[in-house]
Scaffold this motif. Sequence first.
Motif, short mmCIF file in Angstrom:
data_model
loop_
_atom_site.label_atom_id
_atom_site.label_comp_id
_atom_site.label_asym_id
_atom_site.label_seq_id
_atom_site.Cartn_x
_atom_site.Cartn_y
_atom_site.Cartn_z
N GLY A 73 45.48 35.43 40.61
CA GLY A 73 46.86 35.19 41.30
C GLY A 73 48.10 35.14 40.72
O GLY A 73 48.99 34.92 41.61
N ASP A 74 48.44 35.12 39.42
CA ASP A 74 49.57 35.08 38.93
C ASP A 74 50.15 36.53 38.88
O ASP A 74 50.01 37.17 37.89
CB ASP A 74 49.61 34.48 37.47
CG ASP A 74 50.97 34.48 36.83
OD1 ASP A 74 51.90 35.08 37.49
OD2 ASP A 74 51.11 33.58 35.88
N ARG A 75 50.60 36.97 40.09
CA ARG A 75 51.09 38.35 40.15
C ARG A 75 52.34 38.45 39.28
O ARG A 75 52.41 39.67 38.71
CB ARG A 75 51.74 38.49 41.41
CG ARG A 75 50.42 38.57 42.72
CD ARG A 75 51.34 38.20 43.99
NE ARG A 75 52.10 39.22 44.44
CZ ARG A 75 53.14 39.13 45.34
NH1 ARG A 75 53.27 38.22 45.82
NH2 ARG A 75 53.73 40.35 45.60
N GLY A 76 53.27 37.56 38.94
CA GLY A 76 54.09 37.99 37.87
C GLY A 76 53.73 38.44 36.52
O GLY A 76 54.13 39.18 36.05
N ALA A 77 52.54 37.55 36.12
CA ALA A 77 51.97 37.86 34.75
C ALA A 77 51.46 39.00 34.53
O ALA A 77 51.65 39.86 33.77
CB ALA A 77 51.18 36.56 34.64
N HIS A 78 50.74 39.51 35.88
CA HIS A 78 49.77 40.84 35.73
C HIS A 78 51.19 41.92 35.74
O HIS A 78 50.95 42.78 35.13
CB HIS A 78 49.27 40.75 37.22
CG HIS A 78 48.55 42.32 37.57
ND1 HIS A 78 48.73 43.03 38.36
CD2 HIS A 78 47.54 42.67 36.57
CE1 HIS A 78 48.12 44.31 38.35
NE2 HIS A 78 47.39 43.97 37.31
N GLU A 79 52.27 41.57 36.70
CA GLU A 79 53.10 42.74 36.54
C GLU A 79 53.87 42.96 35.08
O GLU A 79 54.41 43.97 34.70
CB GLU A 79 54.25 42.38 37.72
CG GLU A 79 53.86 42.70 39.03
CD GLU A 79 54.66 42.09 40.16
OE1 GLU A 79 55.76 41.66 39.83
OE2 GLU A 79 54.34 42.43 41.35
N ARG A 80 54.12 41.74 34.43
CA ARG A 80 54.71 41.77 33.18
C ARG A 80 53.82 42.61 32.34
O ARG A 80 54.38 43.35 31.39
CB ARG A 80 55.13 40.41 32.64
CG ARG A 80 56.42 39.43 33.62
CD ARG A 80 57.14 38.43 32.69
NE ARG A 80 55.71 37.39 32.71
CZ ARG A 80 55.44 36.38 33.59
NH1 ARG A 80 56.19 36.60 34.99
NH2 ARG A 80 54.45 35.63 33.68
N ALA A 81 52.44 42.33 32.42
CA ALA A 81 51.59 43.24 31.42
C ALA A 81 51.77 44.94 31.75
O ALA A 81 52.02 45.41 31.05
CB ALA A 81 50.18 42.75 31.81
N ILE A 82 51.90 45.07 33.11
CA ILE A 82 52.00 46.49 33.51
C ILE A 82 53.27 46.91 33.22
O ILE A 82 53.33 48.17 32.54
CB ILE A 82 51.96 46.61 35.15
CG1 ILE A 82 50.33 46.48 35.47
CG2 ILE A 82 52.43 48.16 35.66
CD1 ILE A 82 50.36 46.15 37.15
N ASP A 83 54.35 46.11 33.21
CA ASP A 83 55.70 46.78 32.72
C ASP A 83 55.83 46.87 31.36
O ASP A 83 56.29 47.85 30.85
CB ASP A 83 56.80 45.55 33.07
CG ASP A 83 58.02 45.76 32.90
OD1 ASP A 83 58.82 46.69 33.50
OD2 ASP A 83 58.73 45.14 32.02
N GLY A 84 55.07 46.02 30.69
CA GLY A 84 55.20 46.17 28.83
C GLY A 84 54.63 47.44 28.58
O GLY A 84 54.84 48.24 27.84
N ALA A 85 53.25 47.68 29.59
CA ALA A 85 52.39 48.90 29.06
C ALA A 85 53.23 50.09 29.37
O ALA A 85 53.25 51.30 28.51
CB ALA A 85 51.23 48.85 29.64
#
Length: 209
Positions: A73-85
Amino acid sequence: MTDAASASDRDRVGVLISGRGSNLAALMAAAQNPDYPAEIVMVLANAPGAGGLEIARKAGVAAVAIDHRPFKGDRGAHERAIDGALREAGVELVALAGYMRIFTPWFVQAWRGRMINIDPSLLPHFPGVDTHARALAAGHERHGCTVHWVTEGIDAGPVIGQAEVPVLDGDTAETLAARVLTAEHRLYPECLAKAVRSLRDAANVQPSR
Ligand code: GRF
């Protein structure tokens, strides 16, 4: 300089998916043409079982799953991982193709003016889901699809292009969806190319840094 765009002339596109990836396949097919202004350098899915990942792998395109579930549920953390990739792969433009998660304002801002989406409706009609059933229920005679820039409103960003199909007597949501999907496969490659050209035009009128 040849007529064909050299590899370095082509904008680096990352495609985000959640499922079967038929629009991804259409984009990849268009990018086979050396004159096409974009190359698909990465496919990223939030669902490890997304069929589009296999399509990418078979074509030798980097395919990565970043499952949202372990982020609990931590959408921000998931998005930061996508952004980094995406950034690590040198992606310049993001194309959403059946990506079924809603972004936080942070991700939208991070890729503002560099992220496009395809929606199976003639926006501004029927933003969101179940578009085909809603078009039928509303009695519309024309339906279709839209490619647009992504902004914070759901399916509300500036339109890049649209394609229309007729609604036929006896259509079900499934038959209508199939007709729209065929139009999507033509529209999305055209609009990705148009988006790349508009970014280049904008860059050419900016003062150099
Ligand atoms: C398409 O209808 C697209 O417009 C919508 O999700 C569907 C994805 O299909 N956003 P596919 O994965 O590209 O086959």
